[in-house]
Scaffold this active site. Structure first.
Site, PDB file in Angstrom:
ATOM      1  CE  LYS A  62     -10.929  -4.694   7.090  1.00 37.74           C
ATOM      2  NZ  LYS A  62     -10.666  -6.059   7.390  1.00 37.74           N
TER       3      LYS A  62
ATOM      4  CE1 TYR B 148      -2.871  -3.176   1.671  1.00 38.94           C
ATOM      5  CE2 TYR B 148      -4.359  -1.456   0.919  1.00 38.94           C
ATOM      6  CZ  TYR B 148      -4.137  -2.757   1.310  1.00 38.94           C
ATOM      7  OH  TYR B 148      -5.187  -3.652   1.333  1.00 38.94           O
TER       8      TYR B 148
ATOM      9  N   PRO C 214     -12.203   0.784  -0.869  1.00 38.60           N
ATOM     10  CG  PRO C 214     -11.631   0.338  -3.069  1.00 38.60           C
ATOM     11  CD  PRO C 214     -12.403   1.274  -2.222  1.00 38.60           C
TER      12      PRO C 214
HETATM   13  P1  FAS Z   1     -22.817  -7.071  -4.864  1.00 37.96           P
HETATM   14  O1  FAS Z   1     -22.988  -5.709  -5.490  1.00 37.96           O
HETATM   15  O2  FAS Z   1     -21.558  -7.831  -5.084  1.00 37.96           O
HETATM   16  O3  FAS Z   1     -23.998  -8.034  -5.364  1.00 37.96           O
HETATM   17  C1  FAS Z   1     -25.312  -7.541  -5.483  1.00 37.96           C
HETATM   18  C2  FAS Z   1     -26.017  -8.390  -6.527  1.00 37.96           C
HETATM   19  O4  FAS Z   1     -27.387  -7.951  -6.606  1.00 37.96           O
HETATM   20  C3  FAS Z   1     -25.430  -8.218  -7.926  1.00 37.96           C
HETATM   21  O5  FAS Z   1     -25.165  -9.466  -8.499  1.00 37.96           O
HETATM   22  C4  FAS Z   1     -26.507  -7.448  -8.692  1.00 37.96           C
HETATM   23  O6  FAS Z   1     -26.562  -7.820 -10.050  1.00 37.96           O
HETATM   24  C5  FAS Z   1     -27.765  -7.862  -7.963  1.00 37.96           C
HETATM   25  N1  FAS Z   1     -28.848  -6.871  -8.064  1.00 37.96           N
HETATM   26  C6  FAS Z   1     -28.752  -5.525  -8.048  1.00 37.96           C
HETATM   27  N2  FAS Z   1     -29.975  -4.964  -8.182  1.00 37.96           N
HETATM   28  C7  FAS Z   1     -30.861  -5.998  -8.277  1.00 37.96           C
HETATM   29  C8  FAS Z   1     -32.270  -6.078  -8.429  1.00 37.96           C
HETATM   30  N3  FAS Z   1     -33.005  -4.966  -8.522  1.00 37.96           N
HETATM   31  N4  FAS Z   1     -32.836  -7.292  -8.504  1.00 37.96           N
HETATM   32  C9  FAS Z   1     -32.087  -8.430  -8.398  1.00 37.96           C
HETATM   33  N5  FAS Z   1     -30.747  -8.420  -8.267  1.00 37.96           N
HETATM   34  C10 FAS Z   1     -30.145  -7.216  -8.200  1.00 37.96           C
HETATM   35  N6  FAS Z   1     -14.252  -4.695  -1.938  1.00 37.96           N
HETATM   36  C11 FAS Z   1     -13.044  -5.052  -1.453  1.00 37.96           C
HETATM   37  O7  FAS Z   1     -12.969  -5.549  -0.322  1.00 37.96           O
HETATM   38  N7  FAS Z   1     -11.903  -4.853  -2.207  1.00 37.96           N
HETATM   39  C12 FAS Z   1     -11.959  -4.330  -3.491  1.00 37.96           C
HETATM   40  O8  FAS Z   1     -10.942  -4.166  -4.139  1.00 37.96           O
HETATM   41  C13 FAS Z   1     -13.197  -3.967  -4.032  1.00 37.96           C
HETATM   42  N8  FAS Z   1     -13.290  -3.463  -5.314  1.00 37.96           N
HETATM   43  C14 FAS Z   1     -14.518  -3.101  -5.808  1.00 37.96           C
HETATM   44  C15 FAS Z   1     -14.667  -2.570  -7.118  1.00 37.96           C
HETATM   45  C16 FAS Z   1     -15.920  -2.187  -7.603  1.00 37.96           C
HETATM   46  C17 FAS Z   1     -16.053  -1.617  -9.010  1.00 37.96           C
HETATM   47  C18 FAS Z   1     -17.065  -2.319  -6.784  1.00 37.96           C
HETATM   48  C19 FAS Z   1     -18.430  -1.871  -7.275  1.00 37.96           C
HETATM   49  C20 FAS Z   1     -16.939  -2.852  -5.491  1.00 37.96           C
HETATM   50  C21 FAS Z   1     -15.663  -3.251  -5.006  1.00 37.96           C
HETATM   51  N9  FAS Z   1     -15.520  -3.807  -3.723  1.00 37.96           N
HETATM   52  C22 FAS Z   1     -14.324  -4.164  -3.218  1.00 37.96           C
HETATM   53  C23 FAS Z   1     -16.642  -4.008  -2.886  1.00 37.96           C
HETATM   54  C24 FAS Z   1     -17.311  -5.293  -3.315  1.00 37.96           C
HETATM   55  O9  FAS Z   1     -16.392  -6.335  -3.246  1.00 37.96           O
HETATM   56  C25 FAS Z   1     -18.526  -5.454  -2.447  1.00 37.96           C
HETATM   57  O10 FAS Z   1     -18.241  -5.158  -1.090  1.00 37.96           O
HETATM   58  C26 FAS Z   1     -19.143  -6.817  -2.552  1.00 37.96           C
HETATM   59  O11 FAS Z   1     -19.371  -7.102  -3.905  1.00 37.96           O
HETATM   60  C27 FAS Z   1     -20.424  -6.771  -1.732  1.00 37.96           C
HETATM   61  O12 FAS Z   1     -21.147  -7.912  -2.022  1.00 37.96           O
HETATM   62  P2  FAS Z   1     -22.756  -7.849  -2.084  1.00 37.96           P
HETATM   63  O13 FAS Z   1     -23.254  -7.122  -0.900  1.00 37.96           O
HETATM   64  O14 FAS Z   1     -23.174  -9.236  -2.365  1.00 37.96           O
HETATM   65  O15 FAS Z   1     -23.095  -6.872  -3.310  1.00 37.96           O
HETATM   66  C1  PHB Z   2      -7.420  -6.406  -4.648  1.00 42.41           C
HETATM   67  O1  PHB Z   2      -6.555  -7.294  -4.765  1.00 42.41           O
HETATM   68  O2  PHB Z   2      -8.291  -6.201  -5.530  1.00 42.41           O
HETATM   69  C2  PHB Z   2      -7.422  -5.532  -3.420  1.00 42.41           C
HETATM   70  C3  PHB Z   2      -6.616  -5.864  -2.346  1.00 42.41           C
HETATM   71  C4  PHB Z   2      -6.623  -5.058  -1.211  1.00 42.41           C
HETATM   72  C5  PHB Z   2      -7.427  -3.926  -1.184  1.00 42.41           C
HETATM   73  C6  PHB Z   2      -8.237  -3.592  -2.278  1.00 42.41           C
HETATM   74  C7  PHB Z   2      -8.230  -4.395  -3.400  1.00 42.41           C
HETATM   75  O3  PHB Z   2      -7.422  -3.125  -0.079  1.00 42.41           O
END
Ligand code: FAS
Ligand code: PHB
Length: 390
Positions: free
Chosen positions: A296, A200, A292
């Protein structure tokens, strides 16, 4: 159609809740807006807290994370080229596992498919009805037909842009939001990671993160200005910028190559309170968003559904509503601690031009304190590897 629990969303939260309920003998139907392939195509998180990795093994889908997950006993913090390792095992006796969210989602999907439990993909126009009653319903459209699912409870696991939180009357929710004036530009590349552990990095040009998915596939990020366009970033520009921001010897040995995925994600901190409205319970990104930086997001979604799964199991097993009544308060206690840690890591490691020279000195002092204090390193290790659920 009828079931005990309707789960909206087949991301990690929805799929893990489905698994937990199934193992408790509770029937649940998952409704997902997209196709399974689309859900798996999203490149997101990469780090599992010790508790999340343990849970995968506990719910009997730990084989692949055992075989392919990379146990990490620490991370490197870098500030203007100075390095400080945070030794998780020495400080708190716990580690994290590097294992892509995509892989975990795949494992959960496969287990659900093998179990014969119902997941309805490509469910359009999902709508929640009578959520403030004890006879809620969900409707959706598929193949030109409108379907209805009657249930006892609805778990809103449909992410930040889902329908569940939007179905709660505005007057019944309090929203907390912190906007960051930047995003993360991330790439995936089939090259070995630059370091055995994550790096980081804070630099006056911006934050950078060196992560990985395996020993042959790396994941890198750089902080970019809000509104930045992906088309402004050739691979070469990305590599040049990344190597400016990390410690020189890592920059020197970095193996670069063509990106196989490149995307920009905005950063925000967000919490909706409370997490329950009648028979609807919110979990995961539907309830909260963290930057991110603290790894978490995914892990918090999992800890939410562990608490919700326990409460539903208690209800159906003992007809007690105590766990359901306590869910929101209990989950929010852990959510806010993760929000704090994610905000702190983001504040320490990113550049905030508006805070000027004084702000950068405070960031440097925060890093210097971390380097010289076992207590500070223990605090970071405790939060990064995951706080207890209790
Ligand atoms: P999700 O968003 O994963 O899943 C929700 C699901 O609900 C999706 O499949 C969607 O299609 C569906 N849905 C939405 N609306 C709906 C509707 N109206 N009807 C039916 N289904 C519907 N976290 C990290 O810890 N590290 C990272 O590096 C990281 N990078 C990320 C990058 C991006 C671009 C994003 C958006 C998030 C990132 N996150 C990261 C956070 C991510 O990992 C989330 O915390 C994780 O996906 C959360 O999981 P869910 O709560 O299941 O939500
Ligand atoms: C990743 O590998 O995508 C990653 C790891 C640690 C982070 C965020 C993203 O804090």
């Amino acid at each position: 159609m009828r079931t005990q629990v309707a789960i909206i969303g087949a991301g990690p939260a929805g799929l893990m809740l489905g698994r937990l309920l199934q193992l408790a003998g509770i029937e649940a139907v998952i409704l997902e807006r997209k196709s399974g392939e689309y859900v798996l195509s999203r490149i997101r998180a990469g780090v599992l807290e010790q508790g999340t990795a343990d849970l995968l093994r506990k719910v009997n889908i730990g084989a692949r994370v055992e075989a392919e997950g990379l146990p990490h006993d620490g991370i490197e913090m870098c500030f203007d080229g100075d390095l400080q390792r945070i030794d998780f095992m020495a400080r708190v006796g716990r580690r994290v596992t590097v294992y892509g969210q995509t892989e975990m989602t795949h494992d959960l999907m496969e287990a659900r498919k093998a179990s014969g439990a119902t997941t309805i993909y490509e469910a359009a126009d999902v709508a929640l009805h009578d959520i403030d009653s004890d006879r809620p319903r969900v409707t959706w459209r598929k193949d030109g037909v409108t379907h209805t699912l009657e249930c006892d409870f609805i778990a809103g696991c449909d992410g930040f842009h889902g329908v569940s939180r939007a179905s709660v009357p505005e007057r019944s929710l309090t929203l907390f939001d912190r906007h960051y004036p930047f995003g993360w530009l991330g790439i995936l590349v089939d090259q070995p990671p630059v370091s055995e552990e994550l790096i980081y990095a804070h630099h006056e040009r911006g934050f950078a993160l060196c992560s990985m998915r395996s020993m042959t596939r790396s994941r890198y990020y750089v902080q970019v200005a809000e509104g930045e366009k992906i088309e402004n970033w050739s691979d070469q520009r990305f590599w040049d910028e990344l190597r400016r921001r990390i410690n020189p010897d890592a920059a020197e040995r970095m193996k670069i190559g063509p990106s196989i995925e490149k995307s920009i994600a905005p950063l925000r901190s967000f919490v909706a309170e409370p997490l329950r409205f009648g028979s609807l319970f919110l979990a995961g990104d539907a309830a909260h968003i963290v930057p991110p930086t603290g790894a978490k997001g995914l892990n918090l979604a999992i800890s939410d559904v562990v608490m919700l799964g326990d409460a539903l199991t208690e209800f159906y097993g003992e007809r007690s509503k105590a766990g359901l009544d306590a869910y929101s308060g209990k989950a929010l206690l852990r959510i806010w601690k993760a929000e704090r840690f994610s905000w702190w890591m983001t504040s320490l490691l990113h550049t905030f031009p508006e805070t000027g020279a004084f702000g950068r000195r405070i960031q440097r002092a925060d890093f210097d304190y971390l380097c010289g204090s076992v207590a500070a390193q223990t605090s970071l290790a405790e939060n990064y590897t995951g706080l207890s659920l209790g």
